[in-house]
Scaffold this motif. Structure first.
Motif, short mmCIF file in Angstrom:
data_model
loop_
_atom_site.label_atom_id
_atom_site.label_comp_id
_atom_site.label_asym_id
_atom_site.label_seq_id
_atom_site.Cartn_x
_atom_site.Cartn_y
_atom_site.Cartn_z
N VAL A 485 0.72 -1.29 0.11
CA VAL A 485 -0.11 0.06 0.07
C VAL A 485 0.96 1.20 0.02
CG1 VAL A 485 -0.15 0.06 2.62
CG2 VAL A 485 -1.94 1.12 1.13
N SER A 486 0.29 2.31 -1.02
CA SER A 486 1.10 3.41 -0.92
C SER A 486 0.28 4.74 -0.79
CB SER A 486 2.14 3.36 -2.13
OG SER A 486 2.74 4.60 -2.24
N ILE A 487 0.57 5.57 0.21
CA ILE A 487 -0.23 6.60 0.16
C ILE A 487 0.67 8.08 0.08
CG2 ILE A 487 -1.71 5.47 2.16
CD1 ILE A 487 -0.43 7.25 4.07
N ALA A 496 -1.96 3.46 -4.16
CA ALA A 496 -2.12 2.32 -4.78
C ALA A 496 -2.05 1.21 -3.70
CB ALA A 496 -0.44 1.85 -5.52
N LEU A 497 -2.83 0.07 -4.05
CA LEU A 497 -3.02 -0.74 -3.10
C LEU A 497 -3.15 -2.14 -3.61
CD1 LEU A 497 -5.37 -0.25 0.10
CD2 LEU A 497 -5.71 -2.31 -1.57
N VAL A 498 -2.73 -3.24 -3.08
CA VAL A 498 -2.72 -4.66 -3.82
C VAL A 498 -2.87 -5.46 -2.24
CG1 VAL A 498 -1.83 -6.11 -5.18
CG2 VAL A 498 -1.38 -3.95 -5.57
N GLY A 499 -3.88 -6.03 -2.38
CA GLY A 499 -4.14 -6.73 -1.22
C GLY A 499 -3.66 -8.40 -0.94
N ALA A 622 0.09 -6.80 16.77
CA ALA A 622 -0.42 -6.93 15.46
C ALA A 622 -1.25 -5.97 14.63
CB ALA A 622 -1.49 -8.09 15.41
N LEU A 623 -0.56 -5.53 13.65
CA LEU A 623 -0.85 -4.19 13.03
C LEU A 623 -1.08 -4.48 11.26
CD1 LEU A 623 1.33 -1.70 14.60
CD2 LEU A 623 -1.06 -1.94 15.08
N THR A 624 -1.83 -3.84 10.76
CA THR A 624 -1.99 -3.84 9.37
C THR A 624 -1.23 -3.18 8.43
OG1 THR A 624 -3.77 -2.18 9.00
CG2 THR A 624 -4.59 -4.30 9.73
N PRO A 625 -0.85 -3.38 7.28
CA PRO A 625 0.11 -2.63 6.32
C PRO A 625 -0.49 -1.17 6.41
CG PRO A 625 -0.08 -4.84 5.49
CD PRO A 625 -1.07 -4.91 6.60
N LEU A 626 -1.80 -0.82 6.48
CA LEU A 626 -2.53 0.51 6.06
C LEU A 626 -2.32 1.17 7.57
CD1 LEU A 626 -4.07 1.90 4.34
CD2 LEU A 626 -6.17 1.52 5.52
N GLU A 627 -2.07 0.49 8.56
CA GLU A 627 -1.91 1.15 9.94
C GLU A 627 -0.45 1.45 9.89
OE1 GLU A 627 -4.81 -0.64 13.05
OE2 GLU A 627 -3.36 -1.96 12.37
N PRO A 782 9.64 11.92 0.13
CA PRO A 782 8.69 12.90 0.41
C PRO A 782 7.41 12.94 -0.40
CG PRO A 782 10.81 13.92 0.51
CD PRO A 782 10.76 12.46 0.02
N TYR A 783 7.42 12.20 -1.71
CA TYR A 783 6.17 12.07 -2.36
C TYR A 783 5.26 10.89 -1.98
CZ TYR A 783 9.36 14.55 -5.72
OH TYR A 783 10.06 15.30 -6.26
N LEU A 784 5.90 9.69 -1.43
CA LEU A 784 4.98 8.57 -1.15
C LEU A 784 5.70 7.82 0.27
CD1 LEU A 784 4.61 6.93 -4.58
CD2 LEU A 784 2.82 7.86 -3.55
N ALA A 785 4.56 7.33 0.80
CA ALA A 785 5.03 6.30 1.97
C ALA A 785 4.16 5.14 1.55
CB ALA A 785 4.38 6.97 3.49
N THR A 786 5.28 4.05 1.78
CA THR A 786 4.74 2.63 1.32
C THR A 786 5.35 1.55 2.08
OG1 THR A 786 5.04 3.58 -1.10
CG2 THR A 786 5.18 1.19 -0.78
N SER A 787 4.31 0.54 2.20
CA SER A 787 4.56 -0.55 3.21
C SER A 787 4.21 -1.65 2.53
CB SER A 787 3.77 -0.39 4.30
OG SER A 787 3.88 0.51 5.43
#
Length: 894
Positions: A485-487, A496-499, A622-627, A782-787
């Protein structure tokens, strides 16, 4: 005329008048009886055709469509005139001359009823069909027919002929879930109605009479007869000439089923948007033609999917071949139709085609595909590298012959490989990625609110048409799963998000639903809390063994570093980029759980989900990639908490905005709450250039040079007016120091693989949990944060030598390399209250000679050490000139 004849004529006339009067009274009675129950024709002006929910990307690429009815309403002006004539020839040639009811048609229907004893046709005009389709049922009863006639007369009084015809064109059912001719044109021909031929228009015009009987897909023979009859009618009515008739009547039937083509493969995004639309509008979301515009960038989304699938396939290939998916009985190979039916039931996953082995040679496989082709897989296309899977940590010997593993009837997976052959004659100008990058960077600088991730404009060129040949490679569907996931760190927009590997394999969205332990990728939040509390990047904590015997830890806990080594006194900067577990635990112990949990909560984490013991320092919650990506966005944007969001706006069927997102948005130029300052991004900042924090410095007397950096571009002020401002998760000083440390993770820590990107503005942290069972990399520019996360849904082990840096980081690099291509480097501006001093790397104290540079808050600069000419100036790890390029990066486990 005789008197007798005249009397008879007068009697007949009076009988006719009496009959007409009686009929009028009967019809008047029927009208008075039925009128109160008739619906209002005026409602047709505001009729809302059932149109499916459609989901789009930020750049208006179709992602998904939901709803039972496929419909694409068009206006009468958008309908081709020849097609209108085809409809009139087929259904109602006198449409523009009658008043809604055709007496001739009704008399014909009555005559057929008398002759056959059953209803053959209803004598319906187009207006009557509109009345029936909008207001009435299709049951064949006289009372319904009377209602239909009355409604038609009312419709003709209140609507124009073109308005009636437009309703008909958009409402009529035409088979295969298609309602209206525009939708049917896409179903049967894959094109707009305006792009069809005369023969195809005539075929379409024949559908309303009986969509199942005259369906060109289900019954092409009867559909052809109907089409040719309509063409003859058009000729007789003068709608087409003889030449057009001859050309059209000989045209072949070209209809085939066309599912709605999606512009972008993003099913996890589509499902998330569907759920949100239903939450906003209820079940009407499926029928009222809403258009959901998401924040997703189509180019980034496509690359995210490719990166995740490639990363999982690469991981899977390291752990051995598990053998064929199925083994079919040999007799099935002789039944070609049954074999094809079986293959069509097996979904294509990740672009990997299913096939059945039909013949095996020592160095070759012959494989039957679903399109009935039989292709060959040569030895060098995946067979030569096969080593049988034993466990995740062990494989068998390399395969020597295909006959040892495969047999006819085996179901395998193949990947199509395109090989382009281009003959070059002379010199030709070719578009280069550098040219596109320059244009993109220039556009970003000159535009107030650009989309930095939009496709660069193509450079005109005239290359030769390449010849493409194809080969097939043996592979397998990965057993491990992953998520990416990238925000946008400025407002949390999901780009972008791929689950998972493939939505058809599993609808489980691991970005939002899979809560897994993040391991050491959670450490930066603990370190940030320490920096906020008063610690510095040069604070020294002992990296030494520690034992806990706490009841809430259930047993004696002996945490270890990866490899079982200990470094002794270690600065916080080094402890984080080397991921030293003991330092993290001691640091949290010194901070106190309550303080640390309270601080971490400011990043958006749910405190109730976080463990209330020291294991939290090692990422045990336990945390999700979105968190996780939400937390890392604060490091990317200078310390602000944003909330990820997907739906930017929702439009109605007319394009009017029904919903507009108002996300928390970073405003670097806005006053800080409770402060008179204007933030820290309102002036030309300084940044370390030749000497980055944490690197060895030159001899004393030299200070790092100034370097102007490009500040993170704020959003257009017009968009900020209605948006709530993002709150701070940490001070700008803490964010700046943490950004510097996390960049060292890339430069000389567990993320060193990312050095291949050759960018200085990327940062992040790996994470690996016991087993190992989970592999993470969360990072940003600085453009995107991605996990990115890799693991098994069953919580199985990933196998030896699998870490965040080997399993998850390559996926992150693959995605971010493309996402940032052509964009200039950007760095957080240095706050005024940050200063740079020279320190002794062993004790973190200021020194007047040698040592290294470190950054501090101005009011937290450490004291100066006493001069000792006999003391060693450097630790072994920071000895100037030491070459670390060949050393493997450290990994972390807990």
């Amino acid at each position: 005329m005789t008197v007798k004849a005249r009397n008879r004529l007068l009697a007949l006339l009076w009988l006719c008048l009496a009959g007409a009067a009686g009929a009028a009274m009967v019809f008047a009675s029927i009208y008075l009886y039925l009128k109160p129950g008739l619906p209002s024709v005026e409602s047709l002006r505001d009729i809302r055709l059932q149109t499916p929910l459609r989901v789009y990307s930020q750049d208006m690429k179709l992602i998904g469509e939901f709803g039972e009815k496929r419909r694409n309403p068009i206006t009468i002006e958008q309908t081709p005139e020849p097609f209108i004539k085809a409809i009139l020839a087929a259904e109602d040639a006198s449409f523009y001359s009658h008043s809604g009811v055709s007496i001739k048609g009704l008399m014909r229907a009555a005559s057929q009823l008398v002759q056959t004893g059953s209803i053959q046709s209803g004598g319906s005009t187009l207006t009557m069909q509109v009345a029936r389709n909008f207001f009435l049922s299709r049951e064949q009863r006289f009372i319904r027919k009377f209602n239909e006639i009355l409604l038609s007369l009312q419709i003709e009084r209140e609507l124009s002929k073109d308005e009636i015809l437009e309703l008909y064109i958009n409402k009529i059912f035409l088979g295969n879930r298609a309602y209206g001719f525009q939708a049917a044109a896409h179903v049967y021909y894959g094109r707009d109605i305006k792009d069809l031929s005369m023969a195809q228009w005539a075929m379409m015009a024949g559908l309303p009479k009986a969509p199942s009987t005259f369906n060109p897909i289900a019954n092409p023979t009867r559909a052809l007869v109907r089409r040719n009859w309509i063409l003859k009618r058009m000729l007789d009515l003068g709608y087409i000439d003889q030449d057009e008739y001859k050309h059209s009547i000989t045209a072949p039937v070209t209809a085939s089923y066309h599912s709605r083509d999606l512009d972008l493969d993003a099913p996890y995004i589509a499902e998330m948007a569907r759920k949100e639309a239903v939450e906003l509008f209820g079940d009407s979301a499926y029928t009222d033609g809403y258009q959901v515009i998401t924040t997703v960038n189509s180019r980034l989304q496509d690359q995210a999917r490719r990166a995740l699938q490639h990363g999982l396939e690469t991981y899977d290939s390291r752990h051995g071949y598990r053998g064929p998916e199925q083994r079919l009985p040999p007799e099935l190979l002789h039944d070609s139709d049954q074999l094809i039916d079986l293959l069509n039931e097996i979904p294509v996953l990740g672009g990997l085609e299913p096939g059945v082995v039909t013949a095996v040679e020592p160095k070759l496989l012959q494989v039957q595909l679903r399109d009935r082709r039989v292709v060959e897989v040569p030895w060098e296309n995946g067979l030569d590298s096969i080593r049988p899977y034993i466990t995740e940590s062990s494989r068998g010997p390399r395969l020597q012959s295909a006959e040892k593993m495969f047999a006819p009837g085996d179901v395998v997976r193949l990947r199509r490989i395109e090989i382009k052959h281009t003959e070059v004659i002379g010199s030709q100008d070719k578009p280069t990625s550098a040219g596109g990058a320059t244009q993109l960077a220039s556009a970003f600088e000159d535009t107030p609110n650009p989309d930095p991730f939009a496709e660069p404009e193509e450079v005109s060129s005239s290359p030769l048409e390449p010849q493409i040949t194809e080969e097939w490679e043996l592979t397998q569907v990965p057993s491990a799963q992953g998520a990416l996931v990238s925000i946008d760190p400025q407002d949390g927009a999901i780009r972008a998000l791929v689950g998972g590997y493939d939505f058809r394999q599993s609808h489980f969205n691991r970005v939002t639903q899979a809560a897994r332990q993040p391991g050491s990728s959670f450490k930066p939040f603990i370190y940030a809390s320490a920096i906020e509390r008063g610690y510095t990047a040069a604070s020294v904590i002992n990296d030494a063994p520690i034992i806990f015997e706490e009841t809430n830890l259930q047993d004696v806990w002996r945490p270890e570093n990866d490899g079982g080594t200990f470094l002794g006194p270690t600065r916080l900067r080094m402890a984080l980029y080397k991921s030293r577990n003991m330092v993290s635990i001691r640091l949290l112990q010194a901070l106190g759980l309550d303080y640390a949990l309270g601080f971490v909560e400011g990043f958006g984490f749910d405190r109730s989900k976080l463990a209330r013991n020291l294991t939290i320092a090692l990422g045990s919650s336990a945390l999700t990639p979105l968190e996780m990506v939400r937390g890392y966005a604060a490091f990317a944007n200078g310390g602000y908490r944003v909330e990820p969001y997907l739906v930017d706006r929702v439009l109605d069927v007319n394009g009017e905005t029904l919903y507009q997102a108002l996300p928390l948005t970073v405003c670097n130029d806005c006053p800080e709450p409770g402060s008179e300052s204007q933030g820290f991004n309102n002036q030309e900042p300084l940044n370390l250039a030749a000497i980055q924090p944490g690197e060895e410095g030159p001899d004393q007397g030299k200070e790092p040079p100034e370097l102007k950096v490009l500040p993170v571009g704020p959003l257009d002020s017009s968009k900020l007016q209605a948006r709530p401002l993002a709150p701070r998760a940490m001070t700008p000083e803490t964010a700046y120091i943490m950004d510097s440390i996390l960049k060292d993770v890339i430069k000389k820590g567990t993320g060193r693989r990312a050095l291949a990107m050759k960018r200085g503005d990327i940062a992040g942290k790996t994470g690996t949990t016991n087993g190992p069972r989970d592999a993470w990399f969360s990072g940003y520019s600085p453009y995107l944060a991605t996990s990115a996360w890799v693991g098994f849904d069953s919580y199985g082990e990933l196998g030896k030598n699998e870490y965040g840096g080997s399993a998850a980081l390559p996926i992150w690099i693959d995605f971010m390399s493309t996402a940032l291509e052509g964009l200039p480097e950007r760095h957080l501006p240095q706050p005024d209250s940050i200063t740079t001093v020279r320190i002794n790397p062993k004790n973190g104290l200021r020194t007047s000679y040698g040592g290294m540079f470190e950054i501090f808050r101005t009011n937290r600069v450490p004291g100066r050490e006493a001069y000792n000419p006999y003391r060693s100036r450097y630790s072994d790890d920071e000895m100037p000139g030491r070459d670390r390029s060949s050393e493997p990066p450290p990994e972390e486990l807990f």
